[in-house]
Design a protein around this motif. Structure first.
Motif, mmCIF file in Angstrom:
data_model
loop_
_atom_site.group_PDB
_atom_site.id
_atom_site.type_symbol
_atom_site.label_atom_id
_atom_site.label_comp_id
_atom_site.label_asym_id
_atom_site.label_seq_id
_atom_site.Cartn_x
_atom_site.Cartn_y
_atom_site.Cartn_z
ATOM 1 N N ALA A 1 0.848 -1.191 0.000
ATOM 2 C CA ALA A 1 0.000 0.000 0.000
ATOM 3 C C ALA A 1 0.882 1.239 0.000
ATOM 4 O O ALA A 1 1.900 1.299 0.692
ATOM 5 N N SER A 2 0.500 2.232 -0.768
ATOM 6 C CA SER A 2 1.286 3.465 -0.815
ATOM 7 C C SER A 2 0.361 4.660 -0.644
ATOM 8 O O SER A 2 -0.027 5.008 0.462
ATOM 9 N N VAL B 1 -7.030 3.575 -2.028
ATOM 10 C CA VAL B 1 -5.684 3.118 -1.688
ATOM 11 C C VAL B 1 -4.979 2.655 -2.962
ATOM 12 O O VAL B 1 -5.520 1.837 -3.719
ATOM 13 N N ALA B 2 -3.769 3.183 -3.193
ATOM 14 C CA ALA B 2 -2.937 2.731 -4.314
ATOM 15 C C ALA B 2 -2.078 1.567 -3.850
ATOM 16 O O ALA B 2 -1.409 1.656 -2.816
ATOM 17 N N ILE C 1 -6.005 -0.282 -7.560
ATOM 18 C CA ILE C 1 -6.517 0.833 -6.763
ATOM 19 C C ILE C 1 -7.805 0.332 -6.124
ATOM 20 O O ILE C 1 -8.676 -0.203 -6.813
ATOM 21 N N ARG C 2 -7.910 0.474 -4.809
ATOM 22 C CA ARG C 2 -9.089 -0.033 -4.106
ATOM 23 C C ARG C 2 -9.812 1.086 -3.373
ATOM 24 O O ARG C 2 -9.190 2.031 -2.893
ATOM 25 N N ARG C 3 -11.130 0.923 -3.294
ATOM 26 C CA ARG C 3 -11.949 1.828 -2.488
ATOM 27 C C ARG C 3 -12.532 1.068 -1.306
ATOM 28 O O ARG C 3 -13.177 0.030 -1.472
ATOM 29 N N TYR C 4 -12.312 1.623 -0.105
ATOM 30 C CA TYR C 4 -12.913 1.082 1.110
ATOM 31 C C TYR C 4 -14.005 2.055 1.551
ATOM 32 O O TYR C 4 -13.731 3.234 1.795
ATOM 33 N N PRO C 5 -15.260 1.586 1.625
ATOM 34 C CA PRO C 5 -16.370 2.506 1.867
ATOM 35 C C PRO C 5 -16.321 3.116 3.260
ATOM 36 O O PRO C 5 -15.904 2.476 4.230
ATOM 37 N N GLY D 1 3.682 -0.539 -9.426
ATOM 38 C CA GLY D 1 2.456 -0.094 -10.067
ATOM 39 C C GLY D 1 2.040 1.273 -9.560
ATOM 40 O O GLY D 1 2.851 2.201 -9.498
ATOM 41 N N PRO D 2 0.782 1.442 -9.149
ATOM 42 C CA PRO D 2 0.306 2.741 -8.662
ATOM 43 C C PRO D 2 1.095 3.215 -7.443
ATOM 44 O O PRO D 2 1.411 2.430 -6.547
ATOM 45 N N ILE D 3 1.398 4.516 -7.431
ATOM 46 C CA ILE D 3 2.188 5.097 -6.343
ATOM 47 C C ILE D 3 1.372 6.088 -5.530
ATOM 48 O O ILE D 3 1.227 5.953 -4.322
ATOM 49 N N ALA D 4 0.854 7.122 -6.187
ATOM 50 C CA ALA D 4 0.141 8.187 -5.477
ATOM 51 C C ALA D 4 -1.190 8.459 -6.163
ATOM 52 O O ALA D 4 -1.369 8.181 -7.354
ATOM 53 N N LEU D 5 -2.124 9.038 -5.396
ATOM 54 C CA LEU D 5 -3.469 9.331 -5.875
ATOM 55 C C LEU D 5 -3.827 10.782 -5.579
ATOM 56 O O LEU D 5 -3.386 11.343 -4.574
ATOM 57 N N ALA D 6 -4.661 11.367 -6.437
ATOM 58 C CA ALA D 6 -5.199 12.707 -6.173
ATOM 59 C C ALA D 6 -6.485 12.875 -6.965
ATOM 60 O O ALA D 6 -6.552 12.498 -8.144
#
Length: 437
Positions: free
Chosen positions: A166-167, A179-180, A186-190, A217-222
């Motif tokens: 997780a990053s 979460v990346a 990429i996952r979404r936790y409700p 793979g995925p590093i950061a999200l915005a």
């Protein structure tokens, strides 16, 4: 005049009441001839917290900010669409939300509907992604962050399936945690699952070749202002955009936009003008790029409007490995340089000129090994600190160069190595999608 009520949760019809006739019409059976009255009651909010509820019926639109009696509404099915709203609290605010619903307004009748707000479980907490800690995702309540100490985490969240590497973390407006995963997801936790410790399952998982074609793979999200999700990907050195409509269900969507030419992108942040800032983590580099908002709509190799390198100070302090970006309320961009153990400030003036440029930050702080950054409601800056601790630098400590002892140092036994840092809701007046202002 008779009164009647038919309210239905969107996507799952639910009869809450009915008129004198005892009818139980489905939304499509709600008569559309004539006009009626709707009494809307909004409850569940503290007196100091505002509400916004949008009512839609075909081309009809009403927006209310308190309980109202609405007369002369077109008969038919009206959708009630509450917006999440920010409350109050020290360091990190509360947030409240309410479910969407439908009500049938009939000719010559008065219908009633209730909008029930409730506390968003993920709110008023500092969230972290960690490795070698007590859980893969951890949260500390604002109450536990008021002073230095060794509090236990308020929420310890493990996942099924597990969360490998997780990053980056990001919240959407409703308090769902994204979460990346460096493994290619990429996952979404409700938000509803984030109020207590336990093992949780994501309700949305995004994958596909654009995310899992290599390592990392995925590093950061915005999130941008429109609710699109941007992600930096390590193996391809690209920044991807997934549209808001692509985020509602699991799958392997094709990114709407793919940007390259930004070096080795890591951290991401949007400024108040909707420009995208990208940290370039190329080895020995100190560069951050600004991509103008007008350039974010199409895929391709981009030439940044601005690329800023941080020049070493006269006494030899260097800036290397940008890993975290965060704007404060004055528009300063704070950059975490993990390889140097430094957090530095880039003022709006230093950000403003076009083209490549080199600056020596006027304010920089030696704070160990920071990665991602997050500001709280009072202007304090939270970051990962030495030896697995998390720390808060006060607004006063951010005003001058030095190696300050953090105003608040959390040394919980639950902590491991901190990667992502996020707060929900975001502080007011910051250019963040989940700010609720």
């Amino acid at each position: 005049m008779r009164t009647g009520l038919i309210v239905l949760a969107l996507g799952a019809p639910l009869l809450l009441g009915c008129g004198d006739s005892g009818d139980s019409e489905e939304p499509n059976d709600c008569p559309t001839t004539g006009q009626g009255t709707l009494e809307v009651t909004i409850r569940g909010l503290p007196s100091s917290t505002a509400s916004i509820v949008t009512l839609r019926n075909g081309n009809g639109l009403r927006i209310i900010d308190a309980s109202r009696r609405l007369e002369g509404l077109s008969a038919g099915t009206w959708n009630l669409l509450p917006e999440p709203t920010g409350g109050s609290g020290p360091l990190i605010r509360t947030a409240y939300d309410a479910p969407t619903s439908q009500v049938c307004v009939r000719d010559g009748q008065t219908a009633t509907a209730t909008v029930d707000y409730a506390l968003v479980p993920s709110s008023q907490k500092l969230w972290l992604s960690t490795s070698n800690g007590a859980a893969e995702l951890e949260a500390f309540s604002a109450e536990s962050l008021g002073a230095s100490g060794s509090p236990s985490a308020t929420v310890l969240l493990d996942s099924t399936p597990a969360i490998p590497r997780a990053s980056g973390l990001a919240f959407d407006r409703r308090g769902n945690l994204w979460v990346a995963l460096g493994s290619g997801e990429i996952r979404r936790y409700p938000a509803r699952d984030l109020g207590a410790s336990g093992v949780r399952a994501p309700d949305v998982t995004l994958t596909g070749s654009a995310l899992r074609g290599g390592v990392p793979g995925p590093i950061a999200l915005a999130f941008d202002r429109m609710g699109n999700l941007w992600v930096s990907v390590g193996f391809s050195d690209k920044v991807l955009r997934f549209g808001a409509a692509q985020l509602t269900a699991s799958g392997s969507p094709t990114p709407e936009v793919e940007l390259s030419g930004l070096g080795e992108p890591s951290a991401l942040a949007f400024d108040a003008e909707d420009n995208l800032w990208v940290a370039d983590s190329a080895s020995t580099g100190s560069r951050v790029h600004r991509v103008g908002s007008v350039r974010l709509g199409t895929s391709g190799t981009v030439t940044p409007e601005t690329s800023i390198d941080a020049k070493p100070t006269p006494d030899g302090v260097s800036f290397s490995g940008p890993s975290g970006l965060a704007f404060d309320e004055e528009g300063n961009l704070w950059v975490a340089y993990v390889a140097s153990g430094i957090v530095a400030r880039l003022t709006p003036r230093e950000q403003g000129d076009a083209g490549p440029r080199t600056v020596t930050p006027a304010v920089w702080l030696d704070v160990g090994g920071p990665r991602e950054l997050a500001f709280d409601e009072e202007g304090g800056l939270w970051l990962g600190y030495d030896s697995g601790d998390i720390a808060r630098l006060s607004p006063g400590q951010l005003a001058a160069t030095g190696a300050p002892t953090p105003q608040t140092l959390i040394s919980s036994a639950d902590l491991g190595v901190t990667h992502g840092v996020a707060i929900y809701p975001a502080p007011a007046n910051l250019p963040l999608f989940h700010g609720l202002d």
